[in-house]
Design a protein around this motif. Structure first.
Motif, PDB file in Angstrom:
ATOM      1  N   ILE A 127      24.774  -9.703  87.765  1.00  0.00           N
ATOM      2  CA  ILE A 127      23.608  -9.116  87.105  1.00  0.00           C
ATOM      3  C   ILE A 127      22.485  -8.732  88.060  1.00  0.00           C
ATOM      4  O   ILE A 127      21.750  -7.771  87.794  1.00  0.00           O
ATOM      5  CB  ILE A 127      23.085 -10.046  85.978  1.00  0.00           C
ATOM      6  CG1 ILE A 127      22.280  -9.263  84.947  1.00  0.00           C
ATOM      7  CG2 ILE A 127      22.281 -11.206  86.512  1.00  0.00           C
ATOM      8  CD1 ILE A 127      23.061  -8.386  84.037  1.00  0.00           C
ATOM      9  N   PHE A 128      22.336  -9.415  89.192  1.00  0.00           N
ATOM     10  CA  PHE A 128      21.141  -9.203  90.013  1.00  0.00           C
ATOM     11  C   PHE A 128      21.370  -8.460  91.335  1.00  0.00           C
ATOM     12  O   PHE A 128      20.404  -8.067  91.981  1.00  0.00           O
ATOM     13  CB  PHE A 128      20.453 -10.526  90.315  1.00  0.00           C
ATOM     14  CG  PHE A 128      19.939 -11.234  89.080  1.00  0.00           C
ATOM     15  CD1 PHE A 128      19.120 -10.573  88.174  1.00  0.00           C
ATOM     16  CD2 PHE A 128      20.290 -12.538  88.814  1.00  0.00           C
ATOM     17  CE1 PHE A 128      18.659 -11.211  87.044  1.00  0.00           C
ATOM     18  CE2 PHE A 128      19.826 -13.186  87.688  1.00  0.00           C
ATOM     19  CZ  PHE A 128      19.012 -12.518  86.800  1.00  0.00           C
TER      20      PHE A 128
ATOM     21  N   MET B 152      14.857  -4.169  87.364  1.00  0.00           N
ATOM     22  CA  MET B 152      14.991  -5.268  86.426  1.00  0.00           C
ATOM     23  C   MET B 152      14.094  -6.416  86.868  1.00  0.00           C
ATOM     24  O   MET B 152      14.145  -6.841  88.008  1.00  0.00           O
ATOM     25  CB  MET B 152      16.447  -5.731  86.391  1.00  0.00           C
ATOM     26  CG  MET B 152      16.657  -6.982  85.592  1.00  0.00           C
ATOM     27  SD  MET B 152      18.315  -7.679  85.673  1.00  0.00           S
ATOM     28  CE  MET B 152      19.329  -6.285  85.363  1.00  0.00           C
TER      29      MET B 152
ATOM     30  N   TYR C  26      26.385 -13.364  81.309  1.00  0.00           N
ATOM     31  CA  TYR C  26      26.008 -14.382  80.339  1.00  0.00           C
ATOM     32  C   TYR C  26      27.064 -15.491  80.267  1.00  0.00           C
ATOM     33  O   TYR C  26      26.723 -16.655  80.053  1.00  0.00           O
ATOM     34  CB  TYR C  26      25.789 -13.760  78.958  1.00  0.00           C
ATOM     35  CG  TYR C  26      25.535 -14.805  77.911  1.00  0.00           C
ATOM     36  CD1 TYR C  26      24.354 -15.536  77.924  1.00  0.00           C
ATOM     37  CD2 TYR C  26      26.491 -15.110  76.961  1.00  0.00           C
ATOM     38  CE1 TYR C  26      24.146 -16.531  77.002  1.00  0.00           C
ATOM     39  CE2 TYR C  26      26.275 -16.100  76.035  1.00  0.00           C
ATOM     40  CZ  TYR C  26      25.109 -16.815  76.063  1.00  0.00           C
ATOM     41  OH  TYR C  26      24.902 -17.812  75.147  1.00  0.00           O
TER      42      TYR C  26
ATOM     43  N   ILE D  14      13.518 -10.021  87.221  1.00  0.00           N
ATOM     44  CA  ILE D  14      14.452 -11.153  87.243  1.00  0.00           C
ATOM     45  C   ILE D  14      13.985 -12.276  86.319  1.00  0.00           C
ATOM     46  O   ILE D  14      14.799 -12.833  85.574  1.00  0.00           O
ATOM     47  CB  ILE D  14      14.675 -11.640  88.683  1.00  0.00           C
ATOM     48  CG1 ILE D  14      15.435 -10.572  89.471  1.00  0.00           C
ATOM     49  CG2 ILE D  14      15.429 -12.957  88.704  1.00  0.00           C
ATOM     50  CD1 ILE D  14      15.645 -10.882  90.930  1.00  0.00           C
TER      51      ILE D  14
ATOM     52  N   VAL E 276      26.081  -7.450  81.112  1.00  0.00           N
ATOM     53  CA  VAL E 276      25.270  -8.515  80.504  1.00  0.00           C
ATOM     54  C   VAL E 276      26.167  -9.623  79.980  1.00  0.00           C
ATOM     55  O   VAL E 276      25.933 -10.809  80.239  1.00  0.00           O
ATOM     56  CB  VAL E 276      24.367  -7.954  79.383  1.00  0.00           C
ATOM     57  CG1 VAL E 276      23.792  -9.066  78.520  1.00  0.00           C
ATOM     58  CG2 VAL E 276      23.255  -7.105  79.976  1.00  0.00           C
TER      59      VAL E 276
ATOM     60  N   PHE F 212      18.282 -14.493  78.986  1.00  0.00           N
ATOM     61  CA  PHE F 212      19.559 -15.211  79.025  1.00  0.00           C
ATOM     62  C   PHE F 212      19.415 -16.617  78.444  1.00  0.00           C
ATOM     63  O   PHE F 212      20.274 -17.083  77.692  1.00  0.00           O
ATOM     64  CB  PHE F 212      20.102 -15.307  80.459  1.00  0.00           C
ATOM     65  CG  PHE F 212      20.849 -14.096  80.931  1.00  0.00           C
ATOM     66  CD1 PHE F 212      21.929 -13.589  80.222  1.00  0.00           C
ATOM     67  CD2 PHE F 212      20.504 -13.468  82.112  1.00  0.00           C
ATOM     68  CE1 PHE F 212      22.640 -12.486  80.665  1.00  0.00           C
ATOM     69  CE2 PHE F 212      21.201 -12.359  82.574  1.00  0.00           C
ATOM     70  CZ  PHE F 212      22.272 -11.867  81.843  1.00  0.00           C
TER      71      PHE F 212
ATOM     72  N   TRP G 276      18.222  -7.189  74.507  1.00  0.00           N
ATOM     73  CA  TRP G 276      16.946  -7.036  75.210  1.00  0.00           C
ATOM     74  C   TRP G 276      17.119  -6.921  76.720  1.00  0.00           C
ATOM     75  O   TRP G 276      16.163  -6.583  77.426  1.00  0.00           O
ATOM     76  CB  TRP G 276      16.002  -8.185  74.890  1.00  0.00           C
ATOM     77  CG  TRP G 276      15.632  -8.285  73.431  1.00  0.00           C
ATOM     78  CD1 TRP G 276      15.809  -7.342  72.460  1.00  0.00           C
ATOM     79  CD2 TRP G 276      15.051  -9.408  72.783  1.00  0.00           C
ATOM     80  NE1 TRP G 276      15.365  -7.805  71.248  1.00  0.00           N
ATOM     81  CE2 TRP G 276      14.892  -9.083  71.409  1.00  0.00           C
ATOM     82  CE3 TRP G 276      14.649 -10.672  73.213  1.00  0.00           C
ATOM     83  CZ2 TRP G 276      14.340  -9.958  70.494  1.00  0.00           C
ATOM     84  CZ3 TRP G 276      14.099 -11.550  72.296  1.00  0.00           C
ATOM     85  CH2 TRP G 276      13.950 -11.191  70.956  1.00  0.00           C
ATOM     86  N   GLN G 277      18.330  -7.199  77.217  1.00  0.00           N
ATOM     87  CA  GLN G 277      18.590  -7.045  78.653  1.00  0.00           C
ATOM     88  C   GLN G 277      18.625  -5.559  78.999  1.00  0.00           C
ATOM     89  O   GLN G 277      19.002  -4.724  78.176  1.00  0.00           O
ATOM     90  CB  GLN G 277      19.930  -7.683  79.032  1.00  0.00           C
ATOM     91  CG  GLN G 277      19.965  -9.175  78.919  1.00  0.00           C
ATOM     92  CD  GLN G 277      19.194  -9.902  80.011  1.00  0.00           C
ATOM     93  OE1 GLN G 277      18.581  -9.313  80.891  1.00  0.00           O
ATOM     94  NE2 GLN G 277      19.211 -11.220  79.933  1.00  0.00           N
ATOM     95  N   SER G 278      18.258  -5.245  80.237  1.00  0.00           N
ATOM     96  CA  SER G 278      18.226  -3.830  80.631  1.00  0.00           C
ATOM     97  C   SER G 278      19.566  -3.331  81.162  1.00  0.00           C
ATOM     98  O   SER G 278      19.795  -2.125  81.211  1.00  0.00           O
ATOM     99  CB  SER G 278      17.135  -3.608  81.677  1.00  0.00           C
ATOM    100  OG  SER G 278      17.369  -4.393  82.820  1.00  0.00           O
TER     101      SER G 278
ATOM    102  N   ARG H  28      12.125 -12.115  83.630  1.00  0.00           N
ATOM    103  CA  ARG H  28      12.308 -11.685  82.239  1.00  0.00           C
ATOM    104  C   ARG H  28      13.778 -11.776  81.853  1.00  0.00           C
ATOM    105  O   ARG H  28      14.126 -12.264  80.776  1.00  0.00           O
ATOM    106  CB  ARG H  28      11.799 -10.256  82.059  1.00  0.00           C
ATOM    107  CG  ARG H  28      11.973  -9.717  80.647  1.00  0.00           C
ATOM    108  CD  ARG H  28      11.440  -8.280  80.536  1.00  0.00           C
ATOM    109  NE  ARG H  28      11.557  -7.775  79.203  1.00  0.00           N
ATOM    110  CZ  ARG H  28      12.670  -7.248  78.672  1.00  0.00           C
ATOM    111  NH1 ARG H  28      13.760  -7.142  79.397  1.00  0.00           N
ATOM    112  NH2 ARG H  28      12.687  -6.800  77.429  1.00  0.00           N
ATOM    113  N   SER H  29      14.639 -11.320  82.739  1.00  0.00           N
ATOM    114  CA  SER H  29      16.070 -11.354  82.478  1.00  0.00           C
ATOM    115  C   SER H  29      16.567 -12.782  82.301  1.00  0.00           C
ATOM    116  O   SER H  29      17.337 -13.079  81.379  1.00  0.00           O
ATOM    117  CB  SER H  29      16.820 -10.659  83.620  1.00  0.00           C
ATOM    118  OG  SER H  29      18.197 -10.661  83.374  1.00  0.00           O
TER     119      SER H  29
END
Length: 110
Positions: free
Chosen positions: A104-105, A1, A65, A3, A61, A10, A53-55, A5-6
């Protein structure tokens, strides 16, 4: 992922949700014209698309969020509504963001 872009996704999702909700709020609570509500509803629907659009998976997600939304809502209230967050708002937002980043990360074994 990726980061960055993510995070960008968000932020865009948050802007759509808060902005769309704000327009509906203005229409219903501040007697703005109907088109505020219509545009707000379209922007809220766009929020639902942007989040895809999140992976990561749906549940992860949306859980992450939630923390990001807390921070963005406080920033929106401060910059748009003139609300001044106090130290407890800031502490809560930091805790929520830490939780969102963990969700998420953090790397997971597969």
């Amino acid at each position: 992922m990726n980061i960055l872009r993510s995070i960008a996704i968000f932020i865009l999702a948050g802007a759509c949700e808060i902005g769309g909700g704000y327009l509906i709020w203005l229409w219903l609570k501040n007697d703005k014209p109907l088109w505020y509500g219509i545009i707000g509803a379209v922007i809220l629907a766009l929020y639902g698309v942007v989040a895809t659009w999140q992976s990561a998976g749906f549940g992860r997600v949306y859980a992450a969020y939630g923390g990001i939304f807390i921070l963005m809502a406080l920033i929106w209230a401060w910059r748009v509504d003139g609300f001044k967050p106090d130290k407890y708002d800031v502490i809560g937002a930091i805790i929520a963001m830490a939780g969102a980043c963990i969700i998420i990360f953090m790397p997971r074994g597969k």
